[in-house]
Design a protein around this motif. Structure first.
Motif, PDB file in Angstrom:
ATOM      1  N   PHE A 147      56.855  60.575  31.985  1.00 18.04           N
ATOM      2  CA  PHE A 147      55.450  60.183  31.832  1.00 18.04           C
ATOM      3  C   PHE A 147      54.534  61.229  32.463  1.00 18.04           C
ATOM      4  O   PHE A 147      54.911  61.926  33.407  1.00 18.04           O
ATOM      5  CB  PHE A 147      55.188  58.824  32.469  1.00 18.04           C
ATOM      6  CG  PHE A 147      55.878  57.682  31.773  1.00 18.04           C
ATOM      7  CD1 PHE A 147      55.360  57.152  30.609  1.00 18.04           C
ATOM      8  CD2 PHE A 147      57.059  57.154  32.286  1.00 18.04           C
ATOM      9  CE1 PHE A 147      55.995  56.107  29.955  1.00 18.04           C
ATOM     10  CE2 PHE A 147      57.706  56.111  31.649  1.00 18.04           C
ATOM     11  CZ  PHE A 147      57.174  55.583  30.474  1.00 18.04           C
ATOM     12  N   ARG A 148      53.314  61.299  31.957  1.00 18.94           N
ATOM     13  CA  ARG A 148      52.297  62.205  32.484  1.00 18.94           C
ATOM     14  C   ARG A 148      51.240  61.424  33.243  1.00 18.94           C
ATOM     15  O   ARG A 148      51.017  60.240  32.984  1.00 18.94           O
ATOM     16  CB  ARG A 148      51.635  62.976  31.330  1.00 18.94           C
ATOM     17  CG  ARG A 148      52.583  63.905  30.599  1.00 18.94           C
ATOM     18  CD  ARG A 148      52.116  64.169  29.173  1.00 18.94           C
ATOM     19  NE  ARG A 148      50.709  64.558  29.128  1.00 18.94           N
ATOM     20  CZ  ARG A 148      49.886  64.256  28.123  1.00 18.94           C
ATOM     21  NH1 ARG A 148      50.327  63.540  27.088  1.00 18.94           N
ATOM     22  NH2 ARG A 148      48.645  64.655  28.146  1.00 18.94           N
ATOM     23  N   VAL A 149      50.587  62.125  34.183  1.00 22.37           N
ATOM     24  CA  VAL A 149      49.454  61.564  34.922  1.00 22.37           C
ATOM     25  C   VAL A 149      48.204  62.266  34.399  1.00 22.37           C
ATOM     26  O   VAL A 149      48.074  63.491  34.506  1.00 22.37           O
ATOM     27  CB  VAL A 149      49.604  61.790  36.433  1.00 22.37           C
ATOM     28  CG1 VAL A 149      48.429  61.153  37.180  1.00 22.37           C
ATOM     29  CG2 VAL A 149      50.932  61.235  36.934  1.00 22.37           C
ATOM     30  N   ARG A 150      47.305  61.506  33.826  1.00 21.21           N
ATOM     31  CA  ARG A 150      46.146  62.074  33.130  1.00 21.21           C
ATOM     32  C   ARG A 150      44.848  61.661  33.815  1.00 21.21           C
ATOM     33  O   ARG A 150      44.609  60.464  34.058  1.00 21.21           O
ATOM     34  CB  ARG A 150      46.126  61.590  31.680  1.00 21.21           C
ATOM     35  CG  ARG A 150      45.076  62.261  30.788  1.00 21.21           C
ATOM     36  CD  ARG A 150      45.490  63.649  30.423  1.00 21.21           C
ATOM     37  NE  ARG A 150      44.592  64.260  29.434  1.00 21.21           N
ATOM     38  CZ  ARG A 150      44.633  65.549  29.109  1.00 21.21           C
ATOM     39  NH1 ARG A 150      45.537  66.343  29.673  1.00 21.21           N
ATOM     40  NH2 ARG A 150      43.800  66.041  28.220  1.00 21.21           N
ATOM     41  N   TYR A 151      44.019  62.642  34.132  1.00 25.29           N
ATOM     42  CA  TYR A 151      42.697  62.386  34.697  1.00 25.29           C
ATOM     43  C   TYR A 151      41.690  62.239  33.570  1.00 25.29           C
ATOM     44  O   TYR A 151      41.663  63.048  32.635  1.00 25.29           O
ATOM     45  CB  TYR A 151      42.301  63.529  35.623  1.00 25.29           C
ATOM     46  CG  TYR A 151      40.840  63.537  36.015  1.00 25.29           C
ATOM     47  CD1 TYR A 151      40.299  62.502  36.777  1.00 25.29           C
ATOM     48  CD2 TYR A 151      40.002  64.575  35.621  1.00 25.29           C
ATOM     49  CE1 TYR A 151      38.956  62.510  37.132  1.00 25.29           C
ATOM     50  CE2 TYR A 151      38.655  64.593  35.982  1.00 25.29           C
ATOM     51  CZ  TYR A 151      38.140  63.558  36.735  1.00 25.29           C
ATOM     52  OH  TYR A 151      36.815  63.559  37.088  1.00 25.29           O
ATOM     53  N   VAL A 152      40.844  61.199  33.662  1.00 25.02           N
ATOM     54  CA  VAL A 152      39.883  60.881  32.604  1.00 25.02           C
ATOM     55  C   VAL A 152      38.486  60.866  33.216  1.00 25.02           C
ATOM     56  O   VAL A 152      38.061  59.874  33.822  1.00 25.02           O
ATOM     57  CB  VAL A 152      40.205  59.511  31.970  1.00 25.02           C
ATOM     58  CG1 VAL A 152      39.293  59.246  30.767  1.00 25.02           C
ATOM     59  CG2 VAL A 152      41.671  59.423  31.558  1.00 25.02           C
ATOM     60  N   PRO A 153      37.714  61.947  33.101  1.00 23.20           N
ATOM     61  CA  PRO A 153      36.437  62.042  33.812  1.00 23.20           C
ATOM     62  C   PRO A 153      35.370  61.078  33.332  1.00 23.20           C
ATOM     63  O   PRO A 153      34.473  60.710  34.101  1.00 23.20           O
ATOM     64  CB  PRO A 153      36.006  63.498  33.576  1.00 23.20           C
ATOM     65  CG  PRO A 153      36.711  63.907  32.319  1.00 23.20           C
ATOM     66  CD  PRO A 153      38.019  63.176  32.340  1.00 23.20           C
ATOM     67  N   ASP A 154      35.446  60.651  32.073  1.00 19.55           N
ATOM     68  CA  ASP A 154      34.424  59.741  31.547  1.00 19.55           C
ATOM     69  C   ASP A 154      34.615  58.307  32.024  1.00 19.55           C
ATOM     70  O   ASP A 154      33.719  57.476  31.861  1.00 19.55           O
ATOM     71  CB  ASP A 154      34.415  59.781  30.021  1.00 19.55           C
ATOM     72  CG  ASP A 154      33.958  61.125  29.478  1.00 19.55           C
ATOM     73  OD1 ASP A 154      33.242  61.836  30.217  1.00 19.55           O
ATOM     74  OD2 ASP A 154      34.322  61.469  28.336  1.00 19.55           O
TER      75      ASP A 154
END
Length: 323
Positions: free
Chosen positions: A223-230
C-alpha cells in the motif's frame, strides 16, 4: 446531517476518536463531522479521562462511546475502536482536538476509491487560526536525517532531503504526492489496508511513532501513503505544552522504531543523533530531562506506558446504553 447513528449500516467511513481529557475539544470535532459530505459513524474510545469527556460524549446520541476505564495509549485505543468497525468500512483516525472541513473525508475517500494501492490518505493539517500549517509529512528516518533535524530544527527549512526527516518546504504541501508516513492526527485508512495490516502496535508504542510503524507495515503490504492537500483538517496541536516525560518518550520511541529495522551500530549512531537535539537545548528543562533518558536505556521503563486492556468495557450506543 451526515454523522450517522452508530447502529446505521450505511456508513462508508468509521471514525475512531481516541479521547483523554478531551471534553473541551470533542464537541467541535463531532459538530464538524456533522457537516461532512461523507456519511460517517463516530466511535469514541475514552482512555480513562478524569474530566467530563464521557459526559460530553454522551450528549451525542448517535456516537458509539466506549469507556475503557484505563489509559491504553493511542494505539491501544485505536485497536479497541477497530473491533467495532464493520466489514467494508474505511477507517478514519481523528484526534479529538481536530475539526474537519466538510470536504475533507470526501477528498481522502476519492483518492482511496480511485486507486486501491493507496492504503492511507493524509490531509493537510492547518491551525485553528486557518493560517498556520503543520509540517505533518515525513521521510523514513536515517541517522543523517535525525542529526539534521536535531541540529537545525525549523531553521534552514529548505535543506536537502538527506538532512531532514520532516518535510518543511511549501512546495511539499502544495501538491499531492506519496510520503513515507504522515502524522497520525488525521488519517483515512482503506478497508483493505486496515484488514491487511491489522492492529496497531500498542505493546511497543504507547504514544508516538505508532503511525510511523503502521505506515511502514502498510507499505510492506504493497500500500501507498498519499498526501492530499485539498483535504484539510484544523488541528490545535500540543505545541510547547508537552510535559518532559512525553518529550523524552517521543525520542525514545523514535529509537525503538529504528532499532527494529537496523543493527546495533547504526542504532547507536541514531540514538546519538537524537540525543544531540536535547544536548543543544539545555535552556529548556524538558530537554535537560530528556537527554539522560535517551542516553540511559535503564530509564526507558519509567516513561509513560499503557495500562492492560480491561476484561470488560462500558459501551453505549443508541441500542446499547450500558453493558
Amino acid at each position: 446531517m451526515t454523522l450517522l447513528d452508530a447502529d446505521d449500516a450505511s456508513a462508508r467511513v468509521a471514525a475512531i476518536i481516541v479521547t483523554y481529557n478531551s471534553s473541551a475539544t470533542l464537541p467541535e470535532l463531532l459538530a464538524s463531522l456533522d457537516t461532512s459530505t461523507v456519511e460517517v459513524r463516530a466511535i469514541i474510545v475514552d482512555n480513562g479521562s478524569a474530566d467530563d469527556t464521557l459526559i460530553v460524549a454522551g450528549r451525542e446520541p448517535r456516537a458509539l462511546v466506549i469507556a475503557t476505564g484505563a489509559n491504553l495509549g493511542y494505539s491501544g485505543g485505536i485497536n479497541v475502536g477497530r473491533t467495532y468497525v464493520r466489514e467494508g468500512e474505511h477507517v478514519a483516525i481523528l484526534n479529538p482536538d481536530l475539526t474537519v472541513e466538510p470536504e475533507m473525508l470526501a477528498g481522502l475517500l476519492q483518492v482511496i476509491d480511485d486507486d486501491p494501492t493507496v492504503g492511507i490518505a493524509a490531509p493537510q493539517l492547518r491551525g485553528l487560526d486557518h493560517e498556520e500549517r503543520f509540517d505533518s509529512l515525513r521521510r523514513e528516518p536515517t541517522v543523517m536525517r535525525a542529526l539534521g533535524d536535531s541540529i537545525f530544527g525549523n531553521r534552514w527549512r529548505g535543506r536537502p532531503a538527506w538532512l531532514a526527516e520532516t518535510l518543511r518546504a511549501d512546495r511539499d504541501y502544495e501538491r499531492a504526492h506519496d510520503v513515507a508516513w504522515a502524522g497520525g492526527a488525521a488519517l483515512l485508512i482503506s478497508a483493505a489496508c486496515d484488514r491487511a495490516v491489522g492492529d496497531w502496535d500498542s505493546a511497543m508504542y504507547f504514544l508516538y511513532s505508532e503511525e510511523t510503524d503502521y505506515a511502514r507495515r502498510a507499505r510492506s503490504q504493497g500500500f501507498r501513503v498519499r498526501y492530499v492537500p485539498d483535504a484539510v483538517a484544523r488541528h490545535e496541536g500540543s505545541g510547547s505544552g508537552q510535559p518532559a516525560p512525553l518529550v523524552a518518550l517521543i525520542s525514545v520511541n523514535r529509537i525503538r522504531y529504528f532499532q527494529r529495522l537496523h543493527g546495533p551500530v547504526r542504532t547507536g549512531l541514531f540514538r546519538i543523533a537524537v540525543a544531540v537535539q536535547h544536548a543543544l537545548r539545555p535552556h529548556d528543562p524538558r530537554h535537560r530531562y530528556s537527554l539522560p533518558v535517551v542516553l540511559d536505556r535503564s530509564r526507558w521503563a519509567r516513561l509513560p506506558s499503557g495500562d492492560p486492556v480491561p476484561s470488560t468495557l462500558s459501551i453505549r450506543s443508541s441500542q446499547n446504553r450500558n453493558r
